[in-house]
Design a protein around this motif. Structure first.
Motif, short mmCIF file in Angstrom:
data_model
loop_
_atom_site.label_atom_id
_atom_site.label_comp_id
_atom_site.label_asym_id
_atom_site.label_seq_id
_atom_site.Cartn_x
_atom_site.Cartn_y
_atom_site.Cartn_z
N GLU A 160 0.84 -1.20 0.00
CA GLU A 160 0.00 0.00 0.00
C GLU A 160 0.88 1.25 0.00
OE1 GLU A 160 -3.88 -0.09 2.51
OE2 GLU A 160 -2.49 -1.49 3.48
N LYS A 163 2.11 1.92 -3.50
CA LYS A 163 1.01 2.36 -4.36
C LYS A 163 0.65 3.82 -4.10
CE LYS A 163 -3.45 0.80 -6.13
NZ LYS A 163 -4.52 -0.23 -6.03
N ASN A 164 0.73 4.23 -2.85
CA ASN A 164 0.41 5.61 -2.50
C ASN A 164 1.49 6.61 -2.88
OD1 ASN A 164 -2.00 4.75 -1.40
ND2 ASN A 164 -1.28 4.77 0.71
N LYS A 253 1.85 -3.87 -11.10
CA LYS A 253 0.41 -3.67 -11.32
C LYS A 253 -0.16 -2.59 -10.40
CE LYS A 253 -0.13 -8.44 -12.92
NZ LYS A 253 0.27 -8.07 -14.28
N MET A 254 0.61 -1.52 -10.25
CA MET A 254 0.18 -0.39 -9.41
C MET A 254 -0.02 0.88 -10.23
SD MET A 254 2.79 -0.89 -6.20
CE MET A 254 2.72 -2.35 -5.14
N TYR A 255 0.18 0.78 -11.52
CA TYR A 255 0.20 1.97 -12.38
C TYR A 255 -1.18 2.46 -12.77
CZ TYR A 255 0.95 4.53 -16.79
OH TYR A 255 0.92 5.45 -17.81
N GLU A 256 -2.06 1.58 -13.19
CA GLU A 256 -3.32 1.98 -13.81
C GLU A 256 -4.19 2.85 -12.92
OE1 GLU A 256 -4.40 1.74 -16.89
OE2 GLU A 256 -2.52 0.79 -17.50
N ASP A 257 -4.29 2.51 -11.63
CA ASP A 257 -5.18 3.26 -10.74
C ASP A 257 -4.76 4.71 -10.54
OD1 ASP A 257 -6.74 1.03 -10.43
OD2 ASP A 257 -5.99 0.50 -8.44
N ARG A 258 -3.46 4.98 -10.70
CA ARG A 258 -2.96 6.35 -10.49
C ARG A 258 -2.22 6.86 -11.73
NH1 ARG A 258 -2.22 7.93 -4.64
NH2 ARG A 258 -0.29 8.95 -5.27
N LYS A 259 -2.59 6.31 -12.88
CA LYS A 259 -1.92 6.67 -14.13
C LYS A 259 -1.97 8.17 -14.41
CE LYS A 259 -3.76 5.26 -18.07
NZ LYS A 259 -4.05 4.39 -19.24
#
Length: 338
Positions: A160, A163-164, A253-259
């Motif tokens: 997390e 990702k943040n 796989k952390m890119y799309e949500d904060r692209k």
């Protein structure tokens, strides 16, 4: 009687006296920690002022201080890696020479580890302010607060935490690490970069089961004349870092949500890189110019231009759409734009 765990505090120093008498200010909060079983790993990164003499003065007062002098390699990642190698504590704390921590910071971090044994990293609250005393923000791990009295315990997973940080840091960590976590990736990284530590610390986060917060305060000062703020061709390193981080975030796989956040930030960094390239153009050799131009071209080619343009509206949308349509056009534009 069980021996208290050893804590290593790593501080790197480079012309710290000349920059602001930072040896004395850092020692005033480090040597007076309420927790005593500490080794102070002081890395003198090839200073040319009286930094080494000041460190030696304090080492005569306190045998816990260990001084190491190394040749300056122009990038802070190497001095951090040097300290990382020398640290022998069960827990490790990385401290900037121009910052401050509360006297009970180490004690509070260790108490939090005792209360929550699943944690691999404990961070203090981070108070970021200018050298003139203007407060920028106070963060409690992944939460912004108005004052330190609003503290409440926070806990997130290491994944997390990474990702943040996609695009911009919404997780802020300056604290105590279990030794095996802190040493899981070397700050030397695979290539020299102005902000290589941003890549390394994210990889370290991934190895942490959980990261928690405590109510100690780490005060981080923003210096307008620091190497990170001054004009430099090294600003293009940030452009290169974005290329590497994009690949890292996609792989995890952390890119799309904060692209959208990532790409807009990468675009701004790319523009700043172009400006630095043109500003220092006459000072660079042909080899250096070719090297930096290739980096900028790669950055441009990997920007998600459609996503970036979609974040603007009206005239700004048209303006940025035209600029992003061609590398040589945007490069020419920022060559002459004042």
């Amino acid at each position: 009687m069980q021996q208290l765990p050893l804590v290593s505090i790593i501080t790197t120093y480079y012309n710290s006296v000349q920059l602001g008498d930072f040896v004395r200010s850092s020692m005033s909060c480090l040597l007076n920690q309420t927790y005593a079983n500490i080794e102070f790993i002081c890395v003198n990164d090839g200073s040319t002022d009286s930094t080494l003499e000041d460190l030696e003065y304090f080492s005569k007062q306190d045998p816990r201080i260990k001084i190491y002098t190394k040749e300056n390699q122009k990038y802070a990642q190497y001095s951090k890696a040097f300290g990382q190698d020398k640290a022998s504590g069960d827990f490790i704390f990385l401290f900037d020479h121009d910052d401050l921590i509360d006297r009970d910071t180490i004690e509070k971090c260790l108490d939090t580890f005792s209360q929550f044994p699943e944690l691999d990293i404990v961070t203090a609250m981070i108070k970021t302010e200018s050298t003139l005393g203007k407060l920028k923000y106070i963060s409690n791990l992944d939460q912004y607060i108005e004052n330190t009295s609003q503290f409440s315990f926070r806990k997130i997973s290491g994944k997390e935490a990474i990702k943040n940080t996609v695009g911009k840091y919404d997780t802020h960590i300056r604290g105590l690490y279990r030794k095996e976590i802190f040493k899981s990736h070397s700050f030397r990284f695979t290539e020299p970069l102005l902000n290589a530590d941003e890549i390394v610390e994210r990889m370290i986060f991934e190895n942490a089961r959980f990261i928690g917060s405590c109510d100690a305060v780490y005060t981080h000062f923003i210096h307008p004349d620091s190497s990170a703020k001054l004009p430099s061709v090294k600003k293009i390193d940030i452009v290169r870092t974005d290329v590497l981080l994009r690949n890292l975030f996609k792989e995890k796989k952390m890119y799309e949500d904060r692209k959208s956040i990532f790409e807009l930030t990468a675009y701004r960094n790319f523009v700043n890189g172009l400006k630095a390239y043109h500003f220092f153009f006459k000072n660079l050799t042909l080899e250096e110019l070719s090297f930096q131009k290739k980096r900028l071209l790669q950055s441009y080619s990997e920007l998600d231009k459609k996503n970036i343009v979609s974040q603007f509206s009206g005239i700004a949308k048209l303006y940025n759409s035209i600029l992003l349509s061609n590398f040589f056009l945007i490069s020419f534009y920022y060559k002459y734009k004042k």
